[in-house]
Design an enzyme around this catalytic site. Structure first.
Site, PDB file in Angstrom:
ATOM      1  N   HIS A  23       1.899  -3.003   2.318  1.00 29.17           N
ATOM      2  CA  HIS A  23       0.743  -2.177   1.932  1.00 29.17           C
ATOM      3  C   HIS A  23       0.355  -2.447   0.491  1.00 29.17           C
ATOM      4  CE1 HIS A  23      -1.862   1.275   2.889  1.00 29.17           C
ATOM      5  NE2 HIS A  23      -1.812   1.497   1.588  1.00 29.17           N
ATOM      6  N   ASP A  25      -3.299  -1.909  -1.947  1.00 26.20           N
ATOM      7  CA  ASP A  25      -4.644  -1.330  -1.962  1.00 26.20           C
ATOM      8  C   ASP A  25      -5.617  -2.059  -2.874  1.00 26.20           C
ATOM      9  OD1 ASP A  25      -4.998   1.038  -0.219  1.00 26.20           O
ATOM     10  OD2 ASP A  25      -3.236   1.779  -1.276  1.00 26.20           O
ATOM     11  N   GLU A 128      -5.845   2.103   7.069  1.00 24.59           N
ATOM     12  CA  GLU A 128      -5.031   3.260   6.675  1.00 24.59           C
ATOM     13  C   GLU A 128      -5.758   4.548   7.030  1.00 24.59           C
ATOM     14  OE1 GLU A 128      -2.312   4.733   2.919  1.00 24.59           O
ATOM     15  OE2 GLU A 128      -4.117   3.570   2.518  1.00 24.59           O
ATOM     16  N   HIS A 155      -4.332   9.491   7.528  1.00 22.62           N
ATOM     17  CA  HIS A 155      -4.065   9.388   6.099  1.00 22.62           C
ATOM     18  C   HIS A 155      -3.599  10.778   5.659  1.00 22.62           C
ATOM     19  CE1 HIS A 155      -5.112   8.655   1.699  1.00 22.62           C
ATOM     20  NE2 HIS A 155      -4.154   7.795   1.994  1.00 22.62           N
ATOM     21  N   HIS A 196       2.398   8.309   6.559  1.00 26.12           N
ATOM     22  CA  HIS A 196       1.405   9.386   6.383  1.00 26.12           C
ATOM     23  C   HIS A 196       1.403  10.414   7.516  1.00 26.12           C
ATOM     24  CE1 HIS A 196      -0.825   8.541   2.701  1.00 26.12           C
ATOM     25  NE2 HIS A 196      -0.762   7.258   3.005  1.00 26.12           N
ATOM     26  N   HIS A 217       4.576   2.008   4.397  1.00 21.24           N
ATOM     27  CA  HIS A 217       4.944   2.359   3.016  1.00 21.24           C
ATOM     28  C   HIS A 217       5.486   3.791   2.984  1.00 21.24           C
ATOM     29  CE1 HIS A 217       0.803   3.619   3.547  1.00 21.24           C
ATOM     30  NE2 HIS A 217       0.696   4.157   2.346  1.00 21.24           N
ATOM     31  N   ASP A 325       2.836  -0.331  -2.042  1.00 18.38           N
ATOM     32  CA  ASP A 325       1.674   0.525  -2.302  1.00 18.38           C
ATOM     33  C   ASP A 325       1.065   0.231  -3.664  1.00 18.38           C
ATOM     34  OD1 ASP A 325      -0.313   2.318  -1.690  1.00 18.38           O
ATOM     35  OD2 ASP A 325       0.907   4.108  -1.889  1.00 18.38           O
TER      36      ASP A 325
END
Length: 394
Positions: A23, A25, A128, A155, A196, A217, A325
């Protein structure tokens, strides 16, 4: 202090079995900071003043495959969420096209191995949050065709069909349509990502899924009792399922002392009209000012290693991985400040007695196996079930 001999051992191992990171971003950071203008934030250059990630630092960190998150926040809903997800996918594809000597589009486990042999970073995508499909299996299928290879079921907020770890329970895990989402992901070969989601959603998905799942993650809840982490009883189910739990580095998820501090820092951001996950220069300046006035408890390489030790103990070494992350968090542990940190983490695990074969599974082999196993399950299910007939949530 990193042991020099252990660090050299780690770098040697990563040269053969690089990190598959679950993961990152960066696409959202590119959207937020420069509106996807890749000339204004060129990751072929040093972007350490703006992001956790650029091409040189990925190479220094021993990253061989990256699941780029095509995240959109829960504040975007319905068709807006779908459109923004498509824009995120377009960003990843633009990155791959722009840097072909460094990044290789990967859709399968075989593609990952080919990229490794070529010395390029296998670039996959993960959506995600199930809000990205707007309650439509047709949209789910379209995302798969565009290259998305995992979807996180929620999420930070519930979807209509799945409960999030950080929202009030609504459907008790998965609704009947949520179960259909999992089944269709199995049929496609898209990994079911349980980061999540609420523990009941984890358990429900593990009951339904015929393919291995991932936690892209998430870390150990028994080490840090944060709702974003994985309870031991769920980790215990991974050997039977075949899945992999990819430990994250976010301080509030790995360090108990960081939970309350981060909550206060987030409230400070909101009070100034900023999203807590914002990474613009303005947002980072606000975060630095707050940290100067309120020194934060700092996680370390050892903190993350504690989670990996526990996850290996409970789930087994065949079911652990890494999901940093990066560019999705304002704060990182000492020694893991950006994507160059993986060798230091591997060195710490060497120091703790992890064998080379264990570490090869952690960094590369487990994640590649899981994607390959999902492909095999999908081939069997498509032969058995044919085309799906469920189209929308009811």
């Amino acid at each position: 202090m990193v042991d020099d001999e252990a660090l050299e051992t780690a770098k040697t191992l990563l040269s053969e079995f690089p990190v598959v990171d679950g993961h990152n971003d960066l696409p959202w950071a590119l959207r937020e900071q420069v509106g996807y203008d890749l000339d204004r934030l060129d990751i072929a250059e040093d972007t350490s003043d703006r992001t956790h990630t650029d091409l040189a630092r990925l190479a220094e960190g021993g990253v061989g495959a990256q699941f780029w998150s095509v995240f959109v926040p829960c504040s975007l809903a319905g068709d807006d969420a779908v459109s923004a997800t498509l824009e995120q996918i377009d960003c990843v594809r633009a990155l791959i096209d722009r840097y072909p000597d460094h990044l290789a589009r990967a859709l399968t486990a075989a593609d990952m191995e080919t990229a490794r042999a070529e010395g390029r970073i296998a670039s996959l995508m993960g959506a995600e949050g199930g809000h990205s499909i707007n309650n439509s299996l047709a949209t789910l299928r379209a995302l798969y065709e565009l290259g998305v290879r995992y979807m996180t079921l929620t999420h930070n907020s519930n979807t209509d069909w799945a409960d999030s770890a950080t929202d009030e329970p609504r459907v008790g895990g998965l609704s009947p349509f949520g179960e259909e989402v999992v089944r269709e992901m199995n049929r496609l070969g898209m990994l079911v990502d349980l980061s999540h989601v609420a523990p009941e959603t984890m358990r429900a998905a593990l009951r339904v899924s015929e393919a291995p799942v991932v936690f892209s993650h998430s870390s150990s809840r028994s080490v840090n009792d944060h709702p974003r982490n994985i309870p031991d009883d769920v980790l215990e189910q991974l050997p039977r399922n075949g899945g992999v739990a990819m430990a994250t580095f976010v301080p509030k998820f790995v360090l108990p002392e960081a939970v309350a501090w981060t909550r206060a820092a987030d409230e400070n951001m909101r009070a100034k009209g900023l999203h807590p996950l914002a990474t613009t220069p303005e947002a980072m300046a606000v975060q630095r000012e707050y940290e100067e006035a309120n020194p934060r408890p700092k996680a370390s390489v050892g903190t993350v290693a504690d989670h990996l030790d526990r996850m290996r103990e409970v789930a087994g070494v065949d079911h652990v991985g890494l999901g940093g992350d990066y560019d999705g968090t304002a704060f990182t542990p000492d020694g893991l400040e950006d994507v160059t940190g993986y060798p230091r983490l591997i060195a710490e695990l060497v120091r703790r007695g992890w064998s080379s074969s264990d570490l090869a599974k952690l960094t590369w082999q487990n994640a590649v196996r899981v994607l390959g196993d999902a492909e095999s399950v999908a081939a069997r299910l498509r032969e058995k079930r044919g085309a799906s007939i469920v189209r929308f949530a009811r």
